[in-house]
Design an enzyme around this catalytic site. Structure first.
Site, PDB file in Angstrom:
ATOM      1  N   THR A 182      26.858 -10.743  38.513  1.00 41.04           N
ATOM      2  CA  THR A 182      28.060 -10.839  39.350  1.00 41.04           C
ATOM      3  C   THR A 182      28.474  -9.475  39.924  1.00 41.04           C
ATOM      4  O   THR A 182      29.001  -9.404  41.035  1.00 41.04           O
ATOM      5  CB  THR A 182      29.230 -11.437  38.543  1.00 41.04           C
ATOM      6  OG1 THR A 182      29.314 -10.760  37.286  1.00 41.04           O
ATOM      7  CG2 THR A 182      29.050 -12.916  38.285  1.00 41.04           C
ATOM      8  N   ALA A 238      25.566 -17.166  44.693  1.00 34.54           N
ATOM      9  CA  ALA A 238      24.112 -17.007  44.770  1.00 34.54           C
ATOM     10  C   ALA A 238      23.398 -17.445  43.493  1.00 34.54           C
ATOM     11  O   ALA A 238      22.186 -17.387  43.407  1.00 34.54           O
ATOM     12  CB  ALA A 238      23.768 -15.554  45.082  1.00 34.54           C
ATOM     13  N   ALA A 252      34.185 -67.371  61.398  1.00 36.69           N
ATOM     14  CA  ALA A 252      33.342 -67.067  60.234  1.00 36.69           C
ATOM     15  C   ALA A 252      31.867 -67.016  60.629  1.00 36.69           C
ATOM     16  O   ALA A 252      31.404 -67.831  61.422  1.00 36.69           O
ATOM     17  CB  ALA A 252      33.548 -68.136  59.175  1.00 36.69           C
ATOM     18  N   TYR A 310      20.592 -55.251  67.807  1.00 38.94           N
ATOM     19  CA  TYR A 310      19.381 -54.442  67.635  1.00 38.94           C
ATOM     20  C   TYR A 310      18.154 -55.314  67.879  1.00 38.94           C
ATOM     21  O   TYR A 310      18.032 -56.407  67.301  1.00 38.94           O
ATOM     22  CB  TYR A 310      19.378 -53.906  66.201  1.00 38.94           C
ATOM     23  CG  TYR A 310      18.288 -52.922  65.870  1.00 38.94           C
ATOM     24  CD1 TYR A 310      18.001 -51.855  66.709  1.00 38.94           C
ATOM     25  CD2 TYR A 310      17.545 -53.056  64.691  1.00 38.94           C
ATOM     26  CE1 TYR A 310      17.004 -50.950  66.387  1.00 38.94           C
ATOM     27  CE2 TYR A 310      16.556 -52.146  64.362  1.00 38.94           C
ATOM     28  CZ  TYR A 310      16.286 -51.092  65.214  1.00 38.94           C
ATOM     29  OH  TYR A 310      15.303 -50.200  64.887  1.00 38.94           O
ATOM     30  N   ARG A 327      20.639 -25.435  35.726  1.00 37.71           N
ATOM     31  CA  ARG A 327      21.015 -26.565  34.866  1.00 37.71           C
ATOM     32  C   ARG A 327      21.427 -27.810  35.648  1.00 37.71           C
ATOM     33  O   ARG A 327      21.602 -28.875  35.069  1.00 37.71           O
ATOM     34  CB  ARG A 327      22.150 -26.133  33.917  1.00 37.71           C
ATOM     35  CG  ARG A 327      21.617 -25.383  32.705  1.00 37.71           C
ATOM     36  CD  ARG A 327      22.729 -25.088  31.742  1.00 37.71           C
ATOM     37  NE  ARG A 327      23.525 -23.955  32.188  1.00 37.71           N
ATOM     38  CZ  ARG A 327      24.774 -23.722  31.771  1.00 37.71           C
ATOM     39  NH1 ARG A 327      25.361 -24.552  30.943  1.00 37.71           N
ATOM     40  NH2 ARG A 327      25.423 -22.664  32.209  1.00 37.71           N
TER      41      ARG A 327
HETATM   42  C1  UD1 Z   1      30.924 -15.308  34.483  1.00 37.65           C
HETATM   43  C2  UD1 Z   1      31.663 -14.133  33.842  1.00 37.65           C
HETATM   44  C3  UD1 Z   1      32.322 -14.614  32.559  1.00 37.65           C
HETATM   45  C4  UD1 Z   1      33.263 -15.749  32.875  1.00 37.65           C
HETATM   46  C5  UD1 Z   1      32.543 -16.877  33.619  1.00 37.65           C
HETATM   47  C6  UD1 Z   1      33.550 -17.866  34.140  1.00 37.65           C
HETATM   48  C7  UD1 Z   1      30.387 -12.123  34.407  1.00 37.65           C
HETATM   49  C8  UD1 Z   1      29.438 -11.129  33.936  1.00 37.65           C
HETATM   50  N1  UD1 Z   1      30.694 -13.103  33.548  1.00 37.65           N
HETATM   51  O1  UD1 Z   1      29.902 -15.704  33.595  1.00 37.65           O
HETATM   52  O2  UD1 Z   1      33.021 -13.565  31.929  1.00 37.65           O
HETATM   53  O3  UD1 Z   1      33.854 -16.236  31.677  1.00 37.65           O
HETATM   54  O4  UD1 Z   1      31.839 -16.364  34.757  1.00 37.65           O
HETATM   55  O5  UD1 Z   1      32.885 -18.951  34.734  1.00 37.65           O
HETATM   56  O6  UD1 Z   1      30.860 -12.027  35.524  1.00 37.65           O
HETATM   57  N2  UD1 Z   1      26.480 -15.170  40.960  1.00 37.65           N
HETATM   58  C9  UD1 Z   1      25.921 -14.557  42.044  1.00 37.65           C
HETATM   59  N3  UD1 Z   1      24.910 -13.670  41.849  1.00 37.65           N
HETATM   60  C10 UD1 Z   1      24.446 -13.355  40.628  1.00 37.65           C
HETATM   61  C11 UD1 Z   1      25.025 -13.989  39.521  1.00 37.65           C
HETATM   62  C12 UD1 Z   1      26.038 -14.883  39.721  1.00 37.65           C
HETATM   63  O7  UD1 Z   1      26.313 -14.814  43.182  1.00 37.65           O
HETATM   64  O8  UD1 Z   1      23.529 -12.521  40.539  1.00 37.65           O
HETATM   65  C13 UD1 Z   1      27.578 -16.126  41.167  1.00 37.65           C
HETATM   66  C14 UD1 Z   1      27.237 -17.537  40.724  1.00 37.65           C
HETATM   67  O9  UD1 Z   1      26.748 -18.311  41.799  1.00 37.65           O
HETATM   68  C15 UD1 Z   1      28.609 -18.078  40.253  1.00 37.65           C
HETATM   69  C16 UD1 Z   1      29.324 -16.817  39.788  1.00 37.65           C
HETATM   70  O10 UD1 Z   1      28.673 -15.720  40.384  1.00 37.65           O
HETATM   71  O11 UD1 Z   1      29.330 -18.656  41.331  1.00 37.65           O
HETATM   72  C17 UD1 Z   1      29.295 -16.680  38.268  1.00 37.65           C
HETATM   73  O12 UD1 Z   1      27.983 -16.571  37.824  1.00 37.65           O
HETATM   74  P1  UD1 Z   1      27.502 -17.217  36.472  1.00 37.65           P
HETATM   75  O13 UD1 Z   1      26.072 -16.896  36.293  1.00 37.65           O
HETATM   76  O14 UD1 Z   1      27.890 -18.640  36.409  1.00 37.65           O
HETATM   77  O15 UD1 Z   1      28.357 -16.365  35.435  1.00 37.65           O
HETATM   78  P2  UD1 Z   1      28.726 -16.758  33.962  1.00 37.65           P
HETATM   79  O16 UD1 Z   1      27.600 -16.424  33.080  1.00 37.65           O
HETATM   80  O17 UD1 Z   1      29.243 -18.135  33.918  1.00 37.65           O
END
Ligand code: UD1
Ligand code: MG
Length: 447
Positions: A86, A13, A369, A376, A18
């Site tokens: 997460t 989600a 050739a 069309y 970026r």
């Molecule tokens: C996370 C980990 C970090 C790890 C890194 C590896 C946590 C707090 N941190 O950080 O320790 O080293 O991944 O890549 O877990 N997502 C959701 N909902 C949210 C937030 C994120 O579904 O509210 C999903 C994102 O789509 C993604 C994944 O969770 O697929 C990771 O989220 P992201 O924001 O990339 O976490 P990082 O800051 O990279």
């Protein structure tokens, strides 16, 4: 195959800001397949009891399309309205599953598409001896991943997010990949204890390590290859993942006996199938849905998508084979030939500079050739049929709808707009007149 008592949760989600893209991050493609679908492909090799995806509104809009790629699965989508971290996302998945949580849970990320079933199995198997297992990797280069804090006895204590880490924690090179396995009976209790008392005011899933340790549960980590757990946050990282995926697809092809003369310039798709003893020359692109039989040569600069090619064919150089084309065994498709939605029969040759679209051609015919199937009229598409053993002379225009039978001969330069019966010769071009000494006469203005 019996289902494992395993629930998979795919977190997808995140905003993906970026990527600077209108398309949601997890729907960007690697080897011609959306990252999220690649993660689901990997997940389903484990034969789990269920798969729950936590997605944003943008991804939810594609849910039917995603489901259509995995008709055998009952994928459950959960909308995470606010991106609160997460931990929050995992909680949403657990609530959606309710009683359906299996004995073991595995958390995956939708933007980490290179994960293999071997590695996932390795992490899950640790649940036989602990309650939480983190997939960790040793990093060589500086990065912003969460760091694993391990005590002198080697026991994992907690995970510190890079942005919350102090200077000495930042120097630790054991990183959190994000992928983790959690005891299904404990996950709910652990996730419910996560709070957002941190610099970003997010619910960090990683906090469950600390929570589990404090609740006298056992936690561990297992080292995995960094290359498998690389995530995508930007278009640059997407290209790096693409290049890794291409390398692994090429290796697999070569291990199966395909000769790639210049592997780096062979672009493959996730589902490319190439038979034995095939040779792929430099600079070849295979899009989705390409199946190539044994003993085929694909020469340089050929572009093939959604097409089947039989055995013993020679394709290219510079051939373009477009979707819904079926080329049977022993065919030759030469330079600057475009084939679209066409069935080409055994042994037929289309060697130079032709367009063959919406067309069925039988066996052992020869298309000269510059032959064009004029399919069309600006509004509709029409079909051309050519039988067996027919010879179409060079530079013919076949105005569809049209049918040319077996054993026909079409004179070069003809514009054919009437059907030609079996065995007939058709010529449709203006008659040539040769004028004796015409050049001299012309210069003396005799005309
Ligand atoms: C996370 C980990 C970090 C790890 C890194 C590896 C946590 C707090 N941190 O950080 O320790 O080293 O991944 O890549 O877990 N997502 C959701 N909902 C949210 C937030 C994120 O579904 O509210 C999903 C994102 O789509 C993604 C994944 O969770 O697929 C990771 O989220 P992201 O924001 O990339 O976490 P990082 O800051 O990279
Ligand atoms: Mg990330």
């Amino acid at each position: 195959m019996q289902k494992q008592s395993l629930s998979l949760i795919i977190l997808a989600a995140g905003k993906g800001t970026r990527m600077k893209s209108d398309l949601p991050k997890v729907l960007h493609k690697v080897a011609n397949r959306e990252m999220l679908n690649l993660v689901i492909d990997a997940a389903k090799t484990l034969n789990p009891k269920n798969i729950t995806l936590v997605v944003s509104k943008d991804v939810l809009a594609y849910q039917n399309d995603i489901k259509s790629h995995h008709p055998e699965l009952d994928l459950r989508f959960v909308l995470q309205k606010e991106k609160l971290g997460t931990g929050h996302a995992t909680k949403a998945a657990i609530e959606k599953m309710g009683q359906d949580i299996a004995d073991k849970c595995l958390i995956l990320y939708g933007d980490t598409p290179l994960i293999s079933s071997k590695t996932m199995t390795q992490i899950i198997s640790n649940l036989d001896v602990c309650d939480v297992c983190i997939a960790a990797f040793e990093c060589v280069n500086a990065n912003m991943y969460g760091r694993l804090i391990v005590d002198k006895q080697g026991n994992l204590q907690k995970i510190v997010e890079f942005k919350d880490a102090n200077d000495s924690e930042k120097k630790i090179n054991l990183c959190n990949s994000g992928i983790m396995a959690i005891n299904g009976k404990k996950i709910s209790g652990l996730v419910n204890k996560i709070n957002n008392n941190n610099n970003s005011q997010e619910y960090y899933l990683t906090d469950i390590v600390d929570i589990a340790t404090n609740s006298n549960l056992t936690v561990s980590y297992s080292k995995v290859s960094e290359l498998e757990v690389l995530g995508v946050n930007s278009k640059v990282e997407l290209s790096q993942i693409e290049s890794l995926k291409q390398d692994s697809l090429r290796q697999e092809m070569m291990q199966n006996g395909v000769t790639l003369i210049d592997p780096k310039s062979t672009f493959l798709s996730f589902d490319s199938k190439i038979g034995k003893n095939c040779i792929i020359y430099p600079n070849v692109f295979l899009g989705n849905g390409v199946e190539i039989g044994d003993n085929v040569e694909i020469k340089s600069f050929s572009h093939i998508e959604n097409a089947q090619i039989g055995k013993n064919c020679i394709i290219g150089p510079f051939a373009r084979i477009r979707p819904q084309s079926k080329i049977a065994d022993d065919c030759k498709i030469g330079n600057f030939v475009e084939i679209k939605k066409a069935n080409i029969g055994i042994g037929t040759k289309i060697n130079h500079l032709s367009y063959v679209g919406d067309c069925d051609i039988g066996k052992n015919s020869n298309i000269g050739a510059g032959t064009i199937t004029c399919n069309y009229d600006g509004k509709n598409k029409y079909k051309t049929t050519i039988g067996n053993n027919s010879f179409i002379g060079s530079n013919c225009s076949l105005i569809a709808p049209i049918s040319i039978g077996d054993d026909c001969l079409i004179g070069a330069g003809s514009v054919i707009n009437k059907d030609v019966d079996n065995g007939d010769l058709a010529i449709a071009r203006s008659k040539q007149i040769n004028i004796k000494d015409g050049v001299k006469k012309l210069s003396k203005n005799k005309y």
